[in-house]
Design a protein around this motif. Structure first.
Motif, short mmCIF file in Angstrom:
data_model
loop_
_atom_site.label_atom_id
_atom_site.label_comp_id
_atom_site.label_asym_id
_atom_site.label_seq_id
_atom_site.Cartn_x
_atom_site.Cartn_y
_atom_site.Cartn_z
N MET A 191 0.83 -1.18 0.00
CA MET A 191 0.00 0.00 0.00
C MET A 191 0.87 1.25 0.00
O MET A 191 0.64 2.18 -0.77
CB MET A 191 -0.91 -0.05 1.23
CG MET A 191 -1.88 1.05 1.33
SD MET A 191 -3.26 0.76 0.22
CE MET A 191 -4.24 2.18 0.46
N ARG A 192 1.87 1.26 0.85
CA ARG A 192 2.72 2.43 0.97
C ARG A 192 3.46 2.72 -0.34
O ARG A 192 3.57 3.87 -0.76
CB ARG A 192 3.71 2.23 2.11
CG ARG A 192 4.41 3.50 2.52
CD ARG A 192 5.36 3.28 3.66
NE ARG A 192 4.65 2.96 4.90
CZ ARG A 192 5.25 2.88 6.07
NH1 ARG A 192 6.54 3.08 6.18
NH2 ARG A 192 4.54 2.58 7.14
N TYR A 193 3.97 1.68 -0.99
CA TYR A 193 4.68 1.86 -2.26
C TYR A 193 3.74 2.42 -3.32
O TYR A 193 4.10 3.34 -4.06
CB TYR A 193 5.29 0.53 -2.73
CG TYR A 193 6.24 0.67 -3.89
CD1 TYR A 193 7.58 0.97 -3.67
CD2 TYR A 193 5.81 0.49 -5.19
CE1 TYR A 193 8.47 1.09 -4.73
CE2 TYR A 193 6.69 0.62 -6.26
CZ TYR A 193 8.02 0.92 -6.02
OH TYR A 193 8.90 1.06 -7.07
N CYS A 194 2.54 1.89 -3.40
CA CYS A 194 1.58 2.36 -4.40
C CYS A 194 1.17 3.81 -4.16
O CYS A 194 1.05 4.59 -5.11
CB CYS A 194 0.35 1.45 -4.42
SG CYS A 194 0.68 -0.23 -5.01
N ILE A 195 0.98 4.19 -2.90
CA ILE A 195 0.65 5.58 -2.59
C ILE A 195 1.82 6.49 -2.93
O ILE A 195 1.65 7.56 -3.52
CB ILE A 195 0.24 5.74 -1.10
CG1 ILE A 195 -1.06 5.00 -0.82
CG2 ILE A 195 0.09 7.22 -0.75
CD1 ILE A 195 -1.43 4.95 0.66
N ALA A 196 3.03 6.07 -2.58
CA ALA A 196 4.22 6.87 -2.87
C ALA A 196 4.38 7.09 -4.37
O ALA A 196 4.67 8.20 -4.82
CB ALA A 196 5.47 6.20 -2.29
N ARG A 197 4.18 6.04 -5.16
CA ARG A 197 4.29 6.16 -6.63
C ARG A 197 3.23 7.11 -7.18
O ARG A 197 3.51 7.98 -8.00
CB ARG A 197 4.13 4.79 -7.29
CG ARG A 197 5.44 4.15 -7.62
CD ARG A 197 5.32 2.86 -8.37
NE ARG A 197 4.55 2.81 -9.60
CZ ARG A 197 4.91 3.33 -10.77
NH1 ARG A 197 6.01 4.01 -10.87
NH2 ARG A 197 4.16 3.17 -11.83
N ALA A 198 1.98 6.94 -6.75
CA ALA A 198 0.89 7.79 -7.24
C ALA A 198 1.13 9.25 -6.85
O ALA A 198 0.90 10.16 -7.66
CB ALA A 198 -0.45 7.30 -6.71
N ALA A 199 1.61 9.49 -5.64
CA ALA A 199 1.88 10.85 -5.20
C ALA A 199 3.03 11.47 -6.00
O ALA A 199 2.95 12.63 -6.42
CB ALA A 199 2.21 10.88 -3.71
#
Length: 143
Positions: A1-9
């Protein structure tokens, strides 16, 4: 989840302030200085769906059909505080834990830089735009 949020941000320029991940949904408090919130949501939800389907060996639709993201405009400091408190206490209010500190899921509220390792079960070393970092960094900023 954290990686996906970081990429999207990173891709959208959306600023992330609060993260609360429940078993079947998530709450994010964000700012959208570039007007790219729909793009952020698309990047995040596509990555999450593909990544979690790969983890669980599933290939059907991950998100419920017909369910659109819910965006709530927070146009005052009081509204930001109220919605942040709602998100951060959601597991307690739902009767899942007696204290939010006992929540085993992702719950981030303190400004800072958080390490986000790339899930090795899904992301390839190379994508269309080049090598994805093995570790992304998620910056939480004050609202």
């Amino acid at each position: 989840m954290r990686y996906c949020i970081a990429r999207a941000a990173t891709l959208s320029g959306v600023k992330v302030h609060v993260i609360m991940v429940m078993g079947n949904h998530y709450h994010l408090i964000v700012s959208d200085p570039l007007g790219l919130l729909p793009y952020f949501t698309e990047c995040l939800n596509k990555s999450l769906a593909r990544c979690l389907n790969a983890l669980y060996g599933r290939w059907e639709n991950f998100w419920a059909g017909g369910a659109a993201p819910s965006y709530v405009r927070l146009d005052s400091p009081a509204a930001i505080l109220e919605q942040s408190a709602y998100a951060l206490t959601n597991p307690v209010a739902a009767g899942l834990v007696s204290s939010r500190k006992l929540w085993p899921g992702e719950l981030l509220e303190q400004p800072g830089r958080y390490k986000a390792p790339k899930p090795d079960w899904f992301f390839r070393k190379e994508d269309a735009g080049g090598k994805l970092p093995d570790t992304a960094y998620l910056e939480l900023t004050p609202p």
